[in-house]
Write a protein that holds these residues in place. Sequence first.
Motif, short mmCIF file in Angstrom:
data_model
loop_
_atom_site.label_atom_id
_atom_site.label_comp_id
_atom_site.label_asym_id
_atom_site.label_seq_id
_atom_site.Cartn_x
_atom_site.Cartn_y
_atom_site.Cartn_z
N PRO A 1 0.66 -1.25 -0.14
CA PRO A 1 -0.11 -0.15 0.02
C PRO A 1 0.72 1.13 0.08
CG PRO A 1 -0.79 -1.59 1.66
CD PRO A 1 0.75 -2.02 1.16
N SER A 2 0.46 2.22 -0.58
CA SER A 2 0.74 3.66 -0.54
C SER A 2 0.25 4.37 0.54
CB SER A 2 0.81 4.24 -1.70
OG SER A 2 1.11 5.62 -1.55
N GLY A 3 0.93 5.08 1.53
CA GLY A 3 0.35 5.76 2.44
C GLY A 3 0.25 7.27 2.20
N SER A 4 0.38 7.47 0.99
CA SER A 4 0.57 9.26 0.80
C SER A 4 -0.75 10.09 0.59
CB SER A 4 1.52 9.54 -0.39
OG SER A 4 0.91 8.58 -1.62
N ALA A 5 -1.77 9.21 0.33
CA ALA A 5 -3.15 9.79 0.12
C ALA A 5 -3.58 10.40 1.55
CB ALA A 5 -4.02 8.82 -0.39
N SER A 6 -3.33 9.65 2.70
CA SER A 6 -3.99 10.14 3.88
C SER A 6 -3.35 9.42 5.04
CB SER A 6 -5.63 9.99 3.75
OG SER A 6 -5.94 8.46 3.73
N ASP A 7 -3.86 9.92 6.21
CA ASP A 7 -3.41 9.30 7.41
C ASP A 7 -4.06 7.66 7.44
OD1 ASP A 7 -2.02 11.64 8.27
OD2 ASP A 7 -3.57 12.18 9.58
N GLU A 8 -5.45 7.75 7.01
CA GLU A 8 -5.97 6.51 7.02
C GLU A 8 -5.23 5.37 6.27
OE1 GLU A 8 -8.71 9.39 8.40
OE2 GLU A 8 -7.46 9.41 6.42
N ARG A 9 -4.61 5.90 5.03
CA ARG A 9 -3.81 5.02 4.23
C ARG A 9 -2.64 4.62 4.72
NH1 ARG A 9 -6.34 1.44 2.26
NH2 ARG A 9 -4.46 0.92 0.92
N GLN A 10 -1.99 5.48 5.45
CA GLN A 10 -0.86 5.29 6.20
C GLN A 10 -0.82 4.24 7.39
OE1 GLN A 10 2.38 6.32 5.13
NE2 GLN A 10 3.16 4.74 6.59
N ALA A 11 -1.99 4.35 7.85
CA ALA A 11 -2.19 3.46 8.94
C ALA A 11 -2.50 2.12 8.34
CB ALA A 11 -3.46 3.92 9.83
N SER A 12 -3.09 2.13 7.07
CA SER A 12 -3.30 0.71 6.52
C SER A 12 -1.80 0.01 6.07
CB SER A 12 -4.11 0.87 5.09
OG SER A 12 -4.33 -0.33 4.59
N LYS A 13 -1.01 0.94 5.49
CA LYS A 13 0.43 0.51 5.21
C LYS A 13 1.08 -0.32 6.33
CE LYS A 13 4.40 2.28 2.72
NZ LYS A 13 4.81 3.26 2.09
N PHE A 14 0.88 0.52 7.30
CA PHE A 14 1.81 -0.12 8.63
C PHE A 14 1.31 -1.51 9.08
CE2 PHE A 14 3.00 4.59 10.05
CZ PHE A 14 4.36 4.43 9.59
N ARG A 15 -0.32 -1.62 8.94
CA ARG A 15 -1.07 -2.85 9.25
C ARG A 15 -0.56 -3.83 8.29
NH1 ARG A 15 -5.41 0.43 9.76
NH2 ARG A 15 -6.46 -0.35 7.84
N PHE A 16 -0.22 -3.47 7.07
CA PHE A 16 0.17 -4.36 6.15
C PHE A 16 1.81 -4.64 6.52
CE2 PHE A 16 2.57 -5.98 2.51
CZ PHE A 16 1.56 -6.72 1.79
N LEU A 17 2.60 -3.92 6.80
CA LEU A 17 3.95 -4.30 7.40
C LEU A 17 4.13 -5.18 8.54
CD1 LEU A 17 5.85 -0.73 6.85
CD2 LEU A 17 5.32 -2.57 4.99
N ALA A 18 3.08 -4.98 9.33
CA ALA A 18 3.13 -5.77 10.53
C ALA A 18 2.61 -7.16 10.26
CB ALA A 18 2.21 -5.15 11.65
N ALA A 19 1.73 -7.19 9.33
CA ALA A 19 1.05 -8.78 8.81
C ALA A 19 1.95 -9.26 7.97
CB ALA A 19 -0.16 -8.37 8.06
N PHE A 20 2.79 -8.47 7.14
CA PHE A 20 3.59 -9.26 6.04
C PHE A 20 5.01 -9.69 6.43
CE2 PHE A 20 5.72 -9.36 1.99
CZ PHE A 20 5.11 -10.49 1.10
N LEU A 21 5.51 -9.02 7.68
CA LEU A 21 6.91 -9.36 7.92
C LEU A 21 6.89 -10.95 8.61
CD1 LEU A 21 9.73 -8.07 8.47
CD2 LEU A 21 9.05 -7.88 10.87
N PRO A 22 5.83 -11.44 9.19
CA PRO A 22 6.00 -12.84 9.53
C PRO A 22 5.74 -13.87 8.14
CG PRO A 22 4.06 -11.73 10.51
CD PRO A 22 4.83 -10.69 9.87
#
Length: 260
Positions: A111-132
């Motif tokens: 995900p790109s987080g550049s559009a909004s704070d909500e999209r950045q929060a989604s990006k951080f959720r992706f990173l947390a889920a994808f590392l494992p």
Amino acid sequence: MLRIISLNLNGIRSAWNKNLLPWLARQQADVVCVQELKAQLPDLSAEMQQPAGLHAHYHAAQKKGYSGVGIWSREAPTMIQAGFGVPEFDAEGRFLRVDLPDLTVISLYLPSGSASDERQASKFRFLAAFLPQLAALRAEGREIVICGDWNIAHREIDLKNWKSNQKNSGFLPEERAWLSRVFDEQGWVDVYRSLYPTAGDSAYTWWSNRGQAWAKNVGWRIDYQIATPGIAARAREGAVYKEERFSDHAPLIIDYDWPA
């Protein structure tokens, strides 16, 4: 020799109209990973659904005109996996895996987080889920290449205006630290950077459509081929193709001496 290409299309129909297919035919690639289809399967022409001489597989987003990834391969896959088991992101069409007889290739679109704070929060959720997920892939013991738009520039050398972008999505300290964990803790290899440790503006793969970013080469390196050490060590040559433009990203091409 094995040639793998990764390209964010910014719309498969748009890229097709910019002569993507004739260019691809000249590349004689073995695997092509594409991201940001911005289309669902019924939207694709027969030629897009099955490019000549290639096996084509897609994971489209549920939302029309949004996201989606695909893989075209000369060899028929022995296994295909769409999504990585997290409903929020599987619905957005961000992960497609194909197993070939001696290699796994994944097309990935973070995900790109550049559009909004909500999209950045989604990006951080992706990173947390994808590392494992990345750790589980390493544990399989297969040779794997993950191609795609990771939407993170890892180091200062990877974008033109790094000083002014330190608080912007794509170059946030948390994102860069996450990518460092992928390399340093899990042992994945940034293949292009391993080939060209000091490449600067020649390595950029994305340019904003704002201003004159393309004309002035104010770019970012956010498209990667990230691989397990075995096949990464067999990489022989890489290139970012800029002679023609198919989208706001440029194709990342890497040739591997493979099978070993």
